[in-house]
Design a protein around this motif. Structure first.
Motif, short mmCIF file in Angstrom:
data_model
loop_
_atom_site.label_atom_id
_atom_site.label_comp_id
_atom_site.label_asym_id
_atom_site.label_seq_id
_atom_site.Cartn_x
_atom_site.Cartn_y
_atom_site.Cartn_z
N ARG A 112 107.17 49.38 37.11
CA ARG A 112 106.08 48.84 37.92
C ARG A 112 104.78 48.72 37.14
NH1 ARG A 112 107.56 52.99 41.44
NH2 ARG A 112 105.56 53.99 41.03
N GLU A 113 104.54 49.66 36.23
CA GLU A 113 103.25 49.74 35.55
C GLU A 113 103.29 49.03 34.21
OE1 GLU A 113 100.53 51.03 36.88
OE2 GLU A 113 101.60 51.59 38.72
N GLN A 114 102.12 48.59 33.77
CA GLN A 114 102.00 47.95 32.46
C GLN A 114 102.00 49.03 31.38
OE1 GLN A 114 98.42 45.70 32.07
NE2 GLN A 114 99.31 44.24 30.63
N GLY A 115 102.80 48.82 30.33
CA GLY A 115 102.96 49.84 29.30
C GLY A 115 101.64 50.24 28.65
N GLY A 116 100.80 49.26 28.33
CA GLY A 116 99.52 49.57 27.69
C GLY A 116 98.62 50.39 28.59
N GLN A 117 98.63 50.10 29.91
CA GLN A 117 97.82 50.86 30.85
C GLN A 117 98.30 52.30 30.92
OE1 GLN A 117 95.16 50.09 32.52
NE2 GLN A 117 95.04 47.88 32.74
N VAL A 118 99.62 52.49 30.93
CA VAL A 118 100.18 53.85 30.99
C VAL A 118 99.74 54.65 29.76
CG1 VAL A 118 102.30 55.20 30.94
CG2 VAL A 118 102.13 53.18 32.42
N ILE A 119 99.90 54.06 28.59
CA ILE A 119 99.53 54.76 27.36
C ILE A 119 98.04 55.06 27.33
CG2 ILE A 119 99.40 54.56 24.85
CD1 ILE A 119 101.98 52.89 24.98
N GLY A 120 97.22 54.06 27.73
CA GLY A 120 95.77 54.26 27.72
C GLY A 120 95.34 55.38 28.65
N ARG A 121 95.96 55.44 29.83
CA ARG A 121 95.58 56.48 30.78
C ARG A 121 96.02 57.86 30.31
NH1 ARG A 121 96.95 52.75 36.03
NH2 ARG A 121 94.80 52.07 36.40
N VAL A 122 97.21 57.95 29.73
CA VAL A 122 97.65 59.26 29.22
C VAL A 122 96.76 59.70 28.06
CG1 VAL A 122 99.54 60.48 28.10
CG2 VAL A 122 100.02 58.95 30.00
N MET A 123 96.40 58.78 27.18
CA MET A 123 95.57 59.14 26.05
C MET A 123 94.17 59.58 26.49
SD MET A 123 97.59 58.95 23.57
CE MET A 123 96.44 59.23 22.22
N ALA A 124 93.75 59.19 27.71
CA ALA A 124 92.43 59.59 28.20
C ALA A 124 92.33 61.10 28.34
CB ALA A 124 92.14 58.92 29.53
N ILE A 125 93.47 61.78 28.51
CA ILE A 125 93.41 63.22 28.68
C ILE A 125 92.95 63.92 27.40
CG2 ILE A 125 95.76 63.87 27.98
CD1 ILE A 125 95.83 65.70 30.45
N PHE A 126 93.11 63.24 26.26
CA PHE A 126 92.68 63.85 25.01
C PHE A 126 91.16 63.81 24.87
CE2 PHE A 126 97.10 62.63 24.25
CZ PHE A 126 97.60 63.87 23.89
N LYS A 127 90.48 62.94 25.61
CA LYS A 127 89.03 63.02 25.68
C LYS A 127 88.61 64.30 26.40
CE LYS A 127 88.09 58.04 25.57
NZ LYS A 127 87.44 56.89 26.26
#
Length: 735
Positions: A254-269
């Protein structure tokens, strides 16, 4: 239970592995023997090897060496694995220190059997002194905890020991920070004014000693902080990736791959904030609490002026905090949109190159970049205002305090001397910085809150964690049955499956055909439990599919898709992916069965040939045969081929189809295909239309009695073949 031959381990080695599995099962952790891989040079797995395996699967395990008096006192503990001299093991389930007896259970025997009492004399002849202690990891309980601010705080507070040591070091350093200012006061007021050389030497010696202590303590605090941040980083990284892998497949569809990766990587901020600015500000607070009383002792007037200026800086930052929050949210959204373009372009680079889409992709990238630049520029301009407005106050704290202090000394309004003013200047800067830092910390909290909410949109999705660890693990034979199964994809108006009912026995070669959108692939998705939310019953060997452990189910199934992904690595690595305990003999057997051995042997490195990213050094037929070998390597009793030959050239398709009858020996096969010629040898063929069962039976019988099947066949084979007498139909039902 796996046999010794099937597992590839000797009987004593198996006893150790099963003992570890039984100890883990006591704590609610089910393990699979096929996941275990011993070290190459070990005849029997060592406690360290078993502990490493258990730790990787959610337990806390530790190997130790004990003496008999220590062992017999462990009478209120969970099962303990005892290692024997012959490479075997036993489970100690009870101990009686008064009688000097421990009770042992054979890990290979049924759990209902009674344990055997053993005394020290008999045990010493068998036992090496090594034990394996097992308990449930706290991470297992936290596996499905929602990712939020509380979760992040708990993650940090798990390192209480390190936090305590860092706090103690910070308090001592804060106290030590006072002495240089006091010593400078003495140098100016006593040494310079009275030309006292002896006092200068004494103060210099004290300064050197204090500097040495401060240097060593600062090094220790930096080392502790580094260990703390590394541990927190590891925990967050592992948890985020494990949570990501636990999400169901339909979420990624359902989700766009780039959006998924970008959102998960936000946790490293968030991680950088916790281990960077937040920790630094937290430590600076102790400096503030220790130094502030000294400043009031030196000069209450200057201390109040310093606090007032620092508070004004904080208020300026707070005023701009709300609009900055909105702009940072726009920046994060624009960056994720741009990252999605990058991800799609790299993932679909073959299509981009084949269709010369560089210009359109470049235009989209430029548009996304302009959005990022626009919002970053707006955020930077807004952030420039509080920095500009607080600059005069910063300069006043650095220079104006000295002028005010000089005026106080000259006018005699306070008892402050020149040395006291110098000491105040040295300490005052260390007070203003934490106060201003706290205000800027609040500013960073907005960006962190936005990043955490973005990560939570992915990581807080419902996972398959419970299904992957709970449920029964029956021995799979391959009998399949659907009873009145209805299924509708989320957002769809029509049912993908409508009252589907059929049954086939174990060892059946079942073909599934129908027009596009008839529900063929949905059948295979339900068999793998990729899609859920259906009504009715899907059974495997008479067991409801929803009651079977999901990991066990998927490892018992071999799945080959139309477009199979091969990982970057060797041919052998790809065939044994997820099966670390398998040997080279297993790999070669699977390759022969899939018909892949003939081209693997011609490769430069054979089974050690490196497969490039995207499998560019393999043909379509070779990729597909490797995928079939990967599915066969664990000898599954249920094989699913979903359009596995539709993208192949005729020669490769003929080769794969010819191997299907060999592959089908001793296993159930579900083959979905548009090409009916590849299904003529199937025992049964299931015909679907608009999600409902039309008919089921052998090829010849369907040609006679099923209009839809005959129409599909004639579309692909204009010359109607001779029709033999119909075979008896399998049990079927539906609407």
């Amino acid at each position: 239970m796996e046999s010794t031959q099937d597992s590839g381990h000797s009987a004593p080695a198996l006893a150790r592995v099963f003992a570890a599995m039984n100890a883990a099962r006591y704590h609610g952790i089910d393990l699979d023997l096929r996941d275990f891989a011993s070290e190459p040079d070990e005849d029997a797995p060592s406690p360290a090897t078993l502990a490493r395996w258990l730790t990787e699967h959610g337990a806390v395990a530790r190997g130790m060496r004990l003496a008999w008096p220590q062992l017999v006192r462990l009478h209120d503990t969970p099962p303990i694995v005892l290692m024997f001299h012959d490479g075997a093991a036993a489970l100690m389930v009870r101990a009686d220190p008064a009688r000097g007896v421990v009770w042992l259970r054979d890990p290979m025997a049924a759990e209902s059997g009674p344990p055997v009492p053993v005394d020290e004399t008999h045990l010493s002849q068998l036992w090496t002194g090594d034990v394996l202690l097992v308990k449930r990891a706290r991470d297992v309980a936290e596996a499905d905890a929602p990712v939020n601010a509380g979760w992040m705080v708990r993650m940090v507070l798990r390192e209480r020991g390190l936090l305590r040591d860092i706090l103690l070091a910070s308090v001592i350093l804060s106290v030590l920070a006072i002495f240089p200012a006091l010593l400078v006061m003495q140098v100016i007021d006593r040494v310079v004014n009275y030309a006292s050389m002896a006092t200068l030497f004494s103060i210099s010696a004290i300064m050197v000693i204090l500097s040495a202590y401060e240097m060593l303590l600062s090094y220790a605090r930096r080392e502790l902080t580094l260990v703390l941040t590394t541990r927190i980083d590891t925990r967050i990284s592992l948890h985020a990736f494990n949570r990501l892998l636990s999400l169901p497949l339909d979420f990624f569809e359902r989700e766009q791959g780039g959006q998924v990766i970008g959102r998960v990587m936000a946790i490293f901020k968030v991680r950088d904030f916790l281990t960077g600015r937040l920790l630094a500000t937290f430590l600076d607070l102790f400096t503030l609490l220790v130094i502030l009383p000294v400043l009031f002792w030196l000069s209450a007037t200057l201390a109040w002026i310093t606090l007032a200026a620092a508070t004004l800086i904080g208020l300026i930052v707070l005023v701009f905090m709300a609009p900055m929050t909105r702009l940072y949210g726009r920046v994060i959204g624009a960056e994720m949109a741009r990252n999605s373009v990058m991800h799609e372009s790299v993932a679909g680079i073959r299509t981009v190159k084949a269709l010369a889409l560089e210009r359109s992709r470049r235009a989209e990238w430029d548009d996304r970049t302009s959005q990022v630049v626009r919002w970053r520029l707006a955020a930077g301009r807004l952030a420039n205002w509080p920095a500009t407005l607080s600059a005069p106050l910063d300069q006043f704290l650095n220079r104006g305090i000295m002028l005010v202090g000089a005026w106080l000394i000259l006018t005699g309004h306070s008892g402050l001397a020149a040395g006291g003013l110098m000491g105040f200047m040295m300490l005052g800067g260390r007070v203003a910085a934490p106060l201003a830092g706290m205000a800027r910390l609040l500013e960073s909290l907005n960006e962190v809150a936005s990043s955490l909410s973005e990560a939570a949109l992915v990581l807080n999705q419902p996972t398959e964690s419970r299904a992957l660890t709970a449920g029964i693990r029956p021995r799979i034979k391959g009998a399949l049955s659907f009873h009145a199964v209805d299924f509708t994809y989320p957002g769809a108006t029509a049912r993908a499956l409508d009252g589907v009912s059929f049954a086939v026995g174990a060892g059946t070669m079942l073909g599934v055909v129908g027009r596009s959108g008839s529900g063929k692939s949905t059948i295979t998705r339900l068999l793998q439990r990729v899609s859920s939310g259906y009504t009715g019953q899907v059974r495997l060997d008479g067991v409801d599919l929803r009651e079977i452990n999901l990991t066990h189910l998927r490892r018992s199934c071999g799945v080959v898709l139309q477009d199979n992904f091969l990982f970057r690595g060797t041919v052998r690595d790809n065939i044994t992916a997820g099966r670390p305990g398998l040997t080279m003999d297993d790999v070669m057997r699977a390759a022969r069965l899939a018909g892949a051995d003939e081209f693997i042997d011609r490769m430069p490195g054979g089974y050690e040939t490196w497969i490039e990213e995207g499998s560019t050094n393999l043909s379509g037929g070779q990729r597909q045969r490797l995928a079939i070998a990967r599915a066969l390597v664990a000898d599954p009793k249920l094989m699913i081929l979903d359009e596995a030959t539709s993208a192949l050239d005729p020669e490769s398709e003929a080769l794969v189809t010819a191997n299907l009858r060999r592959i089908a020996q001793g296993r159930t096969m579900v083959i979905v295909s548009h090409r009916l010629s590849s299904l003529v040898h199937c025992d049964q063929i299931l015909v679907l239309d608009r999600g409902a069962v039309v008919d089921i039976g052998p090829h010849a019988a369907l040609l006679e009695r099923c209009t839809l099947y005959r129409t599909l066949w004639l579309q692909q084979h204009p010359q109607p073949p001779a029709v033999s007498r119909a075979a008896p139909a399998a049990r079927v039902g539906g609407r």
